[in-house]
Design a protein around this motif. Structure first.
Motif, short mmCIF file in Angstrom:
data_model
loop_
_atom_site.label_atom_id
_atom_site.label_comp_id
_atom_site.label_asym_id
_atom_site.label_seq_id
_atom_site.Cartn_x
_atom_site.Cartn_y
_atom_site.Cartn_z
N SER A 1 21.44 30.75 18.15
CA SER A 1 20.29 29.84 18.17
C SER A 1 19.00 30.65 18.25
N LEU A 2 17.93 30.09 17.67
CA LEU A 2 16.61 30.71 17.79
C LEU A 2 15.92 30.31 19.08
N SER A 3 16.38 29.21 19.66
CA SER A 3 15.78 28.72 20.90
C SER A 3 16.45 29.40 22.09
N GLY A 4 15.89 29.18 23.26
CA GLY A 4 16.48 29.75 24.46
C GLY A 4 15.96 31.14 24.76
N SER A 5 16.56 31.75 25.77
CA SER A 5 16.03 33.02 26.28
C SER A 5 17.00 34.19 26.09
N ILE B 1 9.41 33.31 10.83
CA ILE B 1 10.83 33.56 11.04
C ILE B 1 11.52 33.80 9.69
N ARG B 2 11.15 33.00 8.69
CA ARG B 2 11.72 33.18 7.35
C ARG B 2 11.38 34.58 6.80
N LYS B 3 10.13 35.00 6.99
CA LYS B 3 9.72 36.34 6.53
C LYS B 3 10.54 37.42 7.23
N ASP B 4 10.75 37.25 8.54
CA ASP B 4 11.57 38.21 9.29
C ASP B 4 12.98 38.28 8.71
N PHE B 5 13.56 37.11 8.46
CA PHE B 5 14.94 37.06 7.95
C PHE B 5 15.02 37.66 6.54
N ASP B 6 14.01 37.40 5.71
CA ASP B 6 13.99 38.01 4.37
C ASP B 6 13.98 39.54 4.48
N GLY B 7 13.13 40.05 5.39
CA GLY B 7 13.06 41.50 5.60
C GLY B 7 14.38 42.04 6.12
N PHE B 8 15.02 41.29 7.02
CA PHE B 8 16.29 41.76 7.58
C PHE B 8 17.39 41.78 6.52
N GLU B 9 17.42 40.75 5.66
CA GLU B 9 18.43 40.72 4.60
C GLU B 9 18.30 41.91 3.65
N LYS B 10 17.05 42.28 3.34
CA LYS B 10 16.84 43.45 2.48
C LYS B 10 17.35 44.72 3.17
N LEU B 11 17.04 44.85 4.46
CA LEU B 11 17.47 46.03 5.21
C LEU B 11 19.00 46.08 5.31
N PHE B 12 19.61 44.93 5.55
CA PHE B 12 21.07 44.84 5.65
C PHE B 12 21.72 45.19 4.32
N GLY B 13 21.12 44.72 3.22
CA GLY B 13 21.63 45.04 1.89
C GLY B 13 21.61 46.53 1.62
N LEU C 1 20.96 29.74 11.60
CA LEU C 1 19.99 30.02 12.67
C LEU C 1 18.66 29.33 12.39
N LEU C 2 18.24 29.31 11.13
CA LEU C 2 16.97 28.66 10.78
C LEU C 2 16.99 27.17 11.12
N LEU C 3 18.15 26.55 10.99
CA LEU C 3 18.27 25.12 11.31
C LEU C 3 18.03 24.86 12.80
N THR C 4 18.25 25.85 13.64
CA THR C 4 18.03 25.68 15.08
C THR C 4 16.55 25.83 15.44
N ALA C 5 15.69 26.17 14.46
CA ALA C 5 14.28 26.43 14.74
C ALA C 5 13.40 25.21 14.52
N THR C 6 14.00 24.05 14.27
CA THR C 6 13.19 22.87 13.96
C THR C 6 12.25 22.48 15.09
N SER C 7 12.72 22.65 16.35
CA SER C 7 11.85 22.34 17.48
C SER C 7 10.89 23.48 17.78
N ASN C 8 11.18 24.65 17.18
CA ASN C 8 10.30 25.82 17.31
C ASN C 8 9.99 26.16 18.77
#
Length: 388
Positions: free
Chosen positions: A208-212, A52-64, A36-43
């Motif tokens: 994807s991170l892009s789109g609606s 976005i990285r901080k969000d994902f880090d937080g989510f991984e901790k919560l998921f763990g 998903l992070l790779l889809t954020a290059t165009s932001n």
């Protein structure tokens, strides 16, 4: 044959299988998040890649934690009666009569409103805060007026801070322009944006991170405020400006106003006592409030007990107005330096709320959330104040 009946004792191979399954789930999630992070290059979604990285880090901790923790239920036998000093009565608080002292205290306060929710349950498609309440005025209008009145009355600068979600951020920012001439400083920060997880595969439904496709994402409850406030930089900014306490409440609770007597109790504790880091306003439970969270003593700490954490055979006991006499209003007073400490030291702990949903396309998902009041056990000297 007894080894094969339901509920049999787990063998070492069962435990090892479970351990490997959890490891595989965590690795698979990490792999999908990196995709998903790779889809954020165009932001295109307008958010910085670092956030976005901080969000994902937080989510991984919560998921763990979701994988490791055994379930939502508390051990009912470990619940002890509240200590005498765990709940203070509002009427026992010493009133603040010195206006100079009041002014000094207010200049150390910020007001934070939880503004991430949509008004769907009230028939509104936008942010809940824009619902008209009275005389064409919205929850947000009335909140701004309450704090502006406080600032004018005492000649102070209590800022209003709004925690928005990706659902409410853009609309709220547009609305704030109309308050440009008010005597109030309004700041905003956006809480995390987490991916909804397919209930079967335990992988994100987003590709994807892009789109609606907002249906693939969710804001993870108001317990996210601690990390999100810290990550925004606003927490440190206010600490550096000499602010010491935040009064936190829901945007649609118009009874949640700054109370000078509670503030005085926090900043000028009597009898040389240490000031509490966390205060929860509670109120007497009636038969209309039986599902509301309550405070209990658990493992030697004050803890918020929600109905979702109650074993099914104890629900009626939980709903009793004679055994559990108070419920949480979600009006909280928290020391800013203490928030900074528990986030930095990673000692913040809130029970995970597993919220099942079904998307419009029929996919069953779960979203992992936390509640702001559940952090009470992570702070020193926490207490409840029973308000009318």
């Amino acid at each position: 044959m007894e080894n094969f009946v339901k509920g049999h004792r787990r063998t070492p191979s069962d435990v090892e299988f479970e351990r490997k399954s959890k490891q595989d789930a965590q690795k698979s999630l990490n792999k999908e998040l990196n995709k998903l992070l790779l889809t954020a290059t165009s932001n295109k979604d307008g958010r910085a890649l670092e956030n976005i990285r901080k969000d994902f880090d937080g989510f991984e901790k919560l998921f763990g934690r979701f994988l490791e923790e055994t379930g939502p239920f508390v051990d009912w036998e470990k619940i002890d009666p509240l200590k005498e000093d765990a709940i203070q009565m509002y009427n026992d608080l010493p009133p603040s009569k010195d206006e100079a002292v009041t002014k000094e205290m207010l200049n150390k306060l910020i007001v934070v409103k939880l503004n991430g929710g949509l008004g769907t349950s009230m028939g509104c498609t936008g942010p809940k805060s824009v619902i008209q309440v009275r005389n064409d005025q919205t929850f947000l209008d009335l909140t701004v007026q309450q704090i502006e009145y406080l600032n004018r009355k005492y000649g102070v600068d209590v800022p209003l801070v709004l925690m928005n979600s990706f659902n409410t951020q853009a609309d709220t920012e547009k609305l704030l322009r109309k308050y440009a001439n008010y005597k109030i400083t309004i700041r905003t920060f956006e809480q995390s944006k987490y991916p909804r997880i397919d209930r079967e595969s335990r992988l994100p439904v987003a590709n994807s991170l892009s789109g609606s496709n907002n249906e693939a994402w969710y804001p993870p409850g108001h317990g996210d405020i601690y990390e999100a406030f810290y990550n925004s930089g606003l927490l440190k900014e206010y600490i550096d400006k000499g602010k010491t306490f935040a009064f936190i409440s829901n945007i649609d609770n118009l009874g949640a106003t700054v109370d000078i007597n509670i503030l005085n109790g926090l900043m000028n504790p009597s009898n040389g006592q240490k000031a509490p880091e966390f205060v929860m306003e509670v109120t007497d439970k009636t038969r209309a409030d039986v599902k509301g969270g309550t405070l209990v003593e658990y493992n030697g700490k004050l803890r918020l007990l929600e109905i979702a954490q109650v074993p099914k055979d104890r629900v009626d006991e939980f709903k009793s107005v004679s055994k559990f006499k108070i419920f949480n209003t979600n009006n909280l007073w928290i020391n800013l330096n203490a928030i900074h400490r528990v986030v930095e030291e990673r000692t913040l702990h809130m029970e995970i709320i597993v919220n099942p949903k079904t998307l419009d396309n029929g996919v069953n998902v779960i979203q992992l959330e936390t509640a702001v009041g559940a952090a009470i056990k992570s702070f020193d000297g926490a207490l409840g104040i029973n308000v009318p």
